[in-house]
Scaffold this motif. Structure first.
Motif, short mmCIF file in Angstrom:
data_model
loop_
_atom_site.label_atom_id
_atom_site.label_comp_id
_atom_site.label_asym_id
_atom_site.label_seq_id
_atom_site.Cartn_x
_atom_site.Cartn_y
_atom_site.Cartn_z
N VAL A 132 -6.15 1.16 -5.89
CA VAL A 132 -4.73 1.01 -5.58
C VAL A 132 -4.49 -0.33 -4.91
O VAL A 132 -3.59 -1.10 -5.30
CB VAL A 132 -4.22 2.17 -4.70
N PHE A 148 -2.42 -2.21 -7.76
CA PHE A 148 -0.97 -2.03 -7.62
C PHE A 148 -0.24 -3.35 -7.35
O PHE A 148 0.89 -3.52 -7.82
CB PHE A 148 -0.66 -0.98 -6.55
N ALA A 191 1.27 -1.12 -2.95
CA ALA A 191 -0.03 -0.46 -2.74
C ALA A 191 0.03 0.49 -1.55
O ALA A 191 -0.46 1.63 -1.60
CB ALA A 191 -1.12 -1.51 -2.55
#
Length: 385
Positions: free
Chosen positions: A200, A204, A365
């Motif tokens: 992530v 992200f 994130a």
């Protein structure tokens, strides 16, 4: 026109790592030197002179000797105190980046950095604010915008090919070996949350700028994360517990109403044409874009398949799509963005991928992890300084 060469000294921190070495040093800065520097078009040619920074002196010296470079250092403070150094570049591990950038801003250096820019949104916003107050130029690497496949996709968006965009579906990832019977392709810190790891945190920020630039600002996120491989082996063959997520399944609501779904995984085997693919569906047409290629299907050529599980497929669906031509030269995306940033610093050219843009990636994130932990969809507020 008389040509004047301007030497630009760039402190490059983290060039012993994979991305810092291959993409930023070799394929960007050294590639610029091989082409004779960067011509600004006004008679000035920029000649980048890298100073290799890091913790392992022997590794830095080996890289410098291999490429005929003179300057290496393990002393960040000493390099930043050197008034001849104009730019600080950071490709370190995420956990070390924020403090180093803060020091570089205080020293009055222009900042160019990999992402994520910090380990928290507060830290990322502080860096953007400090850079603005100090008056230094700053940029964040957003390399996927410069991939040939996504540049073709952007061309389609700008040309109105899709009509009203309905959805974006992304698939990214590959199998990263555990490290026991085959070496892992990624460093072990990626799988330790305490060291700033996790897919992530890593991916992200990429999805934020891709979605933002091509389709619209992300207004909400709902994510599910997993650590599919809980035990891995490090670079020395020692087992360790993976404490960070190695897969994330995200749904993103976009300004304008489109919905994006992106799966990111280091525990998936690839059954697609490229390591990352995006399918965009609109009222007038659809496209599938990867790193280099992009295929389209217009509404006028869309077939009318009929669901019938009792007979074999009668259509070759992939063959019904049309390849988008290059219509131009696509160089290395990292090098292209370096050139834009250098023109921003030395020729006052516009540049919008700054530390505030980097903070948006950190925000997504952070909220993605919060969404996964709380099991709910979370709004993504617009941030400003």
């Amino acid at each position: 026109m008389t040509r004047e060469t301007m030497v630009v000294r760039i402190a490059m921190n983290g060039v012993t790592g994979r991305m810092g070495h291959r993409q930023h040093l070799l394929r960007s800065i050294l590639a610029l030197r091989e082409q004779g520097g960067l011509d600004l078009g006004d008679g000035t040619v920029l000649w980048p002179e890298p100073i290799l920074l890091g913790r392992r002196a022997h590794a830095l010296r080996e890289i410098a000797e291999r490429h005929g470079l003179e300057h290496v250092s393990t002393d960040l403070d000493a390099v930043l105190a050197d008034p001849s150094v104009d730019i600080y570049f950071d490709a370190q591990v995420t956990a070390a980046r924020e403090e180093a950038i803060r020091k570089a801003i205080a020293a009055g250096k222009h900042i160019y950095t990999e992402k994520p820019t910090a380990t928290s949104l507060d830290g990322a916003l502080e860096l953007a604010w400090l850079a603005r107050e100090k008056g230094v130029r700053h940029g964040v690497v957003q390399d996927k915008l410069f991939l040939p496949g996504l540049r073709k996709l952007k061309r389609l968006v700008d040309g109105g090919f899709f009509g009203r965009i309905l959805s974006v579906r992304g698939e990214f990832g590959y199998w990263v070996f555990e490290g026991d019977w085959q070496d892992a392709q990624r460093p072990s810190w990626n799988y330790r949350a305490q060291d700033g790891g996790g897919i992530v945190v890593d991916m992200f920020p990429h999805w934020e700028y891709v979605l933002h630039e091509l389709f619209g600002r992300v207004t909400s996120v709902q994510a599910l994360t997993a650590t599919h491989i809980p035990r891995r082996w490090d670079e020395h063959g020692k087992p360790y517990d993976a404490t960070a997520d190695d897969a994330a399944y995200g749904v993103f609501e976009l300004d304008g109403g489109a919905i994006a779904q992106i799966n990111s995984s280091w525990a998936v085997r690839v059954n697609r044409d490229e390591l990352v693919e995006f399918q965009v569906d609109g009222t007038e047409g659809s496209a599938v874009a990867g790193l280099r290629n992009c295929r389209v299907q217009h509404r006028s050529t869309t077939p009318k398949p009929v669901w019938n599980p009792d007979i074999p497929a009668t259509e070759a669906f992939r063959a019904q799509w049309q390849e988008v031509p290059d219509n131009g030269e696509f160089g290395n995306g990292f090098k292209a963005q370096w050139e834009l940033f250098l023109r921003h610093v030395y020729a006052d050219a516009p540049y919008r991928w700054d530390l505030l843009a980097g903070a948006r990636g950190v925000q997504l994130a952070e909220l993605g992890l919060k969404s996964a932990a709380e099991g709910r969809r979370i709004a993504v507020p617009e941030i400003t300084l």
